[in-house]
Write a protein that holds these residues in place. Structure first.
Motif, PDB file in Angstrom:
ATOM      1  N   LEU A  92      18.931  47.894  27.643  1.00 50.13           N
ATOM      2  CA  LEU A  92      19.703  48.098  28.870  1.00 50.13           C
ATOM      3  C   LEU A  92      21.075  47.451  28.786  1.00 50.13           C
ATOM      4  N   PHE A  93      21.146  46.248  28.223  1.00 55.57           N
ATOM      5  CA  PHE A  93      22.425  45.561  28.103  1.00 55.57           C
ATOM      6  C   PHE A  93      23.397  46.382  27.255  1.00 55.57           C
ATOM      7  N   ALA A  94      22.944  46.839  26.100  1.00 57.09           N
ATOM      8  CA  ALA A  94      23.808  47.637  25.220  1.00 57.09           C
ATOM      9  C   ALA A  94      24.205  48.939  25.898  1.00 57.09           C
ATOM     10  N   ASP A  95      23.283  49.554  26.634  1.00 60.55           N
ATOM     11  CA  ASP A  95      23.603  50.785  27.367  1.00 60.55           C
ATOM     12  C   ASP A  95      24.700  50.534  28.395  1.00 60.55           C
ATOM     13  N   ARG A  96      24.604  49.428  29.112  1.00 61.39           N
ATOM     14  CA  ARG A  96      25.604  49.104  30.136  1.00 61.39           C
ATOM     15  C   ARG A  96      26.967  48.833  29.501  1.00 61.39           C
ATOM     16  N   VAL A  97      26.979  48.079  28.414  1.00 57.97           N
ATOM     17  CA  VAL A  97      28.251  47.794  27.744  1.00 57.97           C
ATOM     18  C   VAL A  97      28.848  49.100  27.220  1.00 57.97           C
ATOM     19  N   PHE A  98      28.012  49.948  26.624  1.00 59.11           N
ATOM     20  CA  PHE A  98      28.504  51.242  26.149  1.00 59.11           C
ATOM     21  C   PHE A  98      29.125  52.026  27.302  1.00 59.11           C
ATOM     22  N   ASP A  99      28.433  52.080  28.427  1.00 61.05           N
ATOM     23  CA  ASP A  99      28.939  52.822  29.581  1.00 61.05           C
ATOM     24  C   ASP A  99      30.278  52.275  30.071  1.00 61.05           C
ATOM     25  N   LEU A 100      30.470  50.968  29.994  1.00 60.50           N
ATOM     26  CA  LEU A 100      31.745  50.380  30.403  1.00 60.50           C
ATOM     27  C   LEU A 100      32.846  50.666  29.384  1.00 60.50           C
ATOM     28  N   PHE A 101      32.498  50.732  28.114  1.00 58.44           N
ATOM     29  CA  PHE A 101      33.474  51.075  27.078  1.00 58.44           C
ATOM     30  C   PHE A 101      33.856  52.556  27.167  1.00 58.44           C
ATOM     31  N   ASP A 102      32.915  53.399  27.578  1.00 60.74           N
ATOM     32  CA  ASP A 102      33.142  54.851  27.676  1.00 60.74           C
ATOM     33  C   ASP A 102      33.879  55.154  28.979  1.00 60.74           C
ATOM     34  N   ILE A 146      36.051  38.631  34.678  1.00 60.85           N
ATOM     35  CA  ILE A 146      35.199  38.631  35.867  1.00 60.85           C
ATOM     36  C   ILE A 146      34.878  40.060  36.282  1.00 60.85           C
ATOM     37  N   SER A 147      35.872  40.913  36.282  1.00 59.41           N
ATOM     38  CA  SER A 147      35.674  42.317  36.653  1.00 59.41           C
ATOM     39  C   SER A 147      34.685  42.989  35.715  1.00 59.41           C
ATOM     40  N   PHE A 148      34.825  42.750  34.421  1.00 60.90           N
ATOM     41  CA  PHE A 148      33.911  43.340  33.442  1.00 60.90           C
ATOM     42  C   PHE A 148      32.481  42.866  33.695  1.00 60.90           C
ATOM     43  N   ALA A 149      32.311  41.556  33.876  1.00 57.84           N
ATOM     44  CA  ALA A 149      30.977  41.000  34.116  1.00 57.84           C
ATOM     45  C   ALA A 149      30.373  41.575  35.399  1.00 57.84           C
ATOM     46  N   PHE A 150      31.182  41.717  36.427  1.00 56.13           N
ATOM     47  CA  PHE A 150      30.692  42.280  37.686  1.00 56.13           C
ATOM     48  C   PHE A 150      30.224  43.717  37.484  1.00 56.13           C
ATOM     49  N   ARG A 151      31.051  44.525  36.829  1.00 53.57           N
ATOM     50  CA  ARG A 151      30.697  45.925  36.601  1.00 53.57           C
ATOM     51  C   ARG A 151      29.464  46.059  35.712  1.00 53.57           C
ATOM     52  N   LEU A 152      29.254  45.085  34.834  1.00 55.86           N
ATOM     53  CA  LEU A 152      28.079  45.089  33.973  1.00 55.86           C
ATOM     54  C   LEU A 152      26.788  45.010  34.797  1.00 55.86           C
ATOM     55  N   TYR A 153      26.810  44.242  35.863  1.00 55.52           N
ATOM     56  CA  TYR A 153      25.619  44.062  36.696  1.00 55.52           C
ATOM     57  C   TYR A 153      25.561  45.001  37.897  1.00 55.52           C
ATOM     58  N   ASP A 154      26.657  45.630  38.240  1.00 55.95           N
ATOM     59  CA  ASP A 154      26.689  46.582  39.350  1.00 55.95           C
ATOM     60  C   ASP A 154      26.207  47.945  38.832  1.00 55.95           C
ATOM     61  N   LEU A 155      24.906  48.032  38.582  1.00 55.95           N
ATOM     62  CA  LEU A 155      24.317  49.202  37.927  1.00 55.95           C
ATOM     63  C   LEU A 155      24.564  50.502  38.677  1.00 55.95           C
ATOM     64  N   ARG A 156      24.539  50.450  39.988  1.00 55.20           N
ATOM     65  CA  ARG A 156      24.719  51.661  40.802  1.00 55.20           C
ATOM     66  C   ARG A 156      26.179  51.930  41.152  1.00 55.20           C
ATOM     67  N   GLN A 157      27.053  51.053  40.707  1.00 56.55           N
ATOM     68  CA  GLN A 157      28.489  51.178  40.948  1.00 56.55           C
ATOM     69  C   GLN A 157      28.813  51.300  42.445  1.00 56.55           C
ATOM     70  N   THR A 158      28.198  50.408  43.216  1.00 57.96           N
ATOM     71  CA  THR A 158      28.401  50.410  44.658  1.00 57.96           C
ATOM     72  C   THR A 158      29.460  49.404  45.107  1.00 57.96           C
ATOM     73  N   GLY A 159      29.893  48.544  44.183  1.00 56.43           N
ATOM     74  CA  GLY A 159      30.825  47.489  44.559  1.00 56.43           C
ATOM     75  C   GLY A 159      30.107  46.229  45.006  1.00 56.43           C
ATOM     76  N   PHE A 160      28.789  46.258  44.941  1.00 57.95           N
ATOM     77  CA  PHE A 160      27.954  45.112  45.291  1.00 57.95           C
ATOM     78  C   PHE A 160      26.899  44.940  44.198  1.00 57.95           C
ATOM     79  N   ILE A 161      26.521  43.710  43.931  1.00 64.94           N
ATOM     80  CA  ILE A 161      25.405  43.471  43.020  1.00 64.94           C
ATOM     81  C   ILE A 161      24.204  43.156  43.896  1.00 64.94           C
TER      82      ILE A 161
END
Length: 131
Positions: free
Chosen positions: A70-80, A109-124
């Protein structure tokens, strides 16, 4: 810049000139050129098309593992950034820039936040943290 400027490089999908990427990231031109060599290696590890696919990204991070992470998938999604299922050279360099020691703390900070904001709602949400 020598052979870095070859026609083959310019035909690579998402190729961008090192001087431009260096101006837009914390990397120097020589660091961008070194990243291009790494990019070429990663982007040809499974499918030799000048793009990093999710499988290649996973393989680079976890060579001895066969299952998805899941971690690698999330990082990939942020790089893409273009959301087209692959990482192009420009996306690769710009995304790696956040890990550079000279990158602004706000970007980290923004990158780390987006990494955990799986649904991209602006909230973790609690569920996202537990996932």
């Amino acid at each position: 810049m020598g052979c870095f400027q070859s026609k083959t490089n310019k035909d690579t999908p998402g190729y961008e000139e090192p001087i431009i990427l260096a101006a837009e990231t914390p990397f120097t031109v020589s660091e961008v050129e070194a990243l291009y060599q790494l990019f070429k290696k990663l982007s040809s590890s499974i499918i030799d098309d000048g793009l990093i696919h999710k499988e290649e990204f996973q393989f680079a991070l976890f060579r001895n593992r066969n299952k998805r992470n899941l971690f690698a998938d999330r990082v990939f999604d942020l790089f893409d950034v273009k959301r087209n299922g692959v990482i192009e050279f420009g996306e690769f360099v710009r995304s790696l820039g956040v890990f550079h020691p000279d990158a602004p703390v706000e970007d980290k900070i923004s990158f780390a936040f987006r990494l955990y904001d799986l649904r991209q709602t602006g909230f973790i949400e609690r569920e996202e943290v537990s996932t």
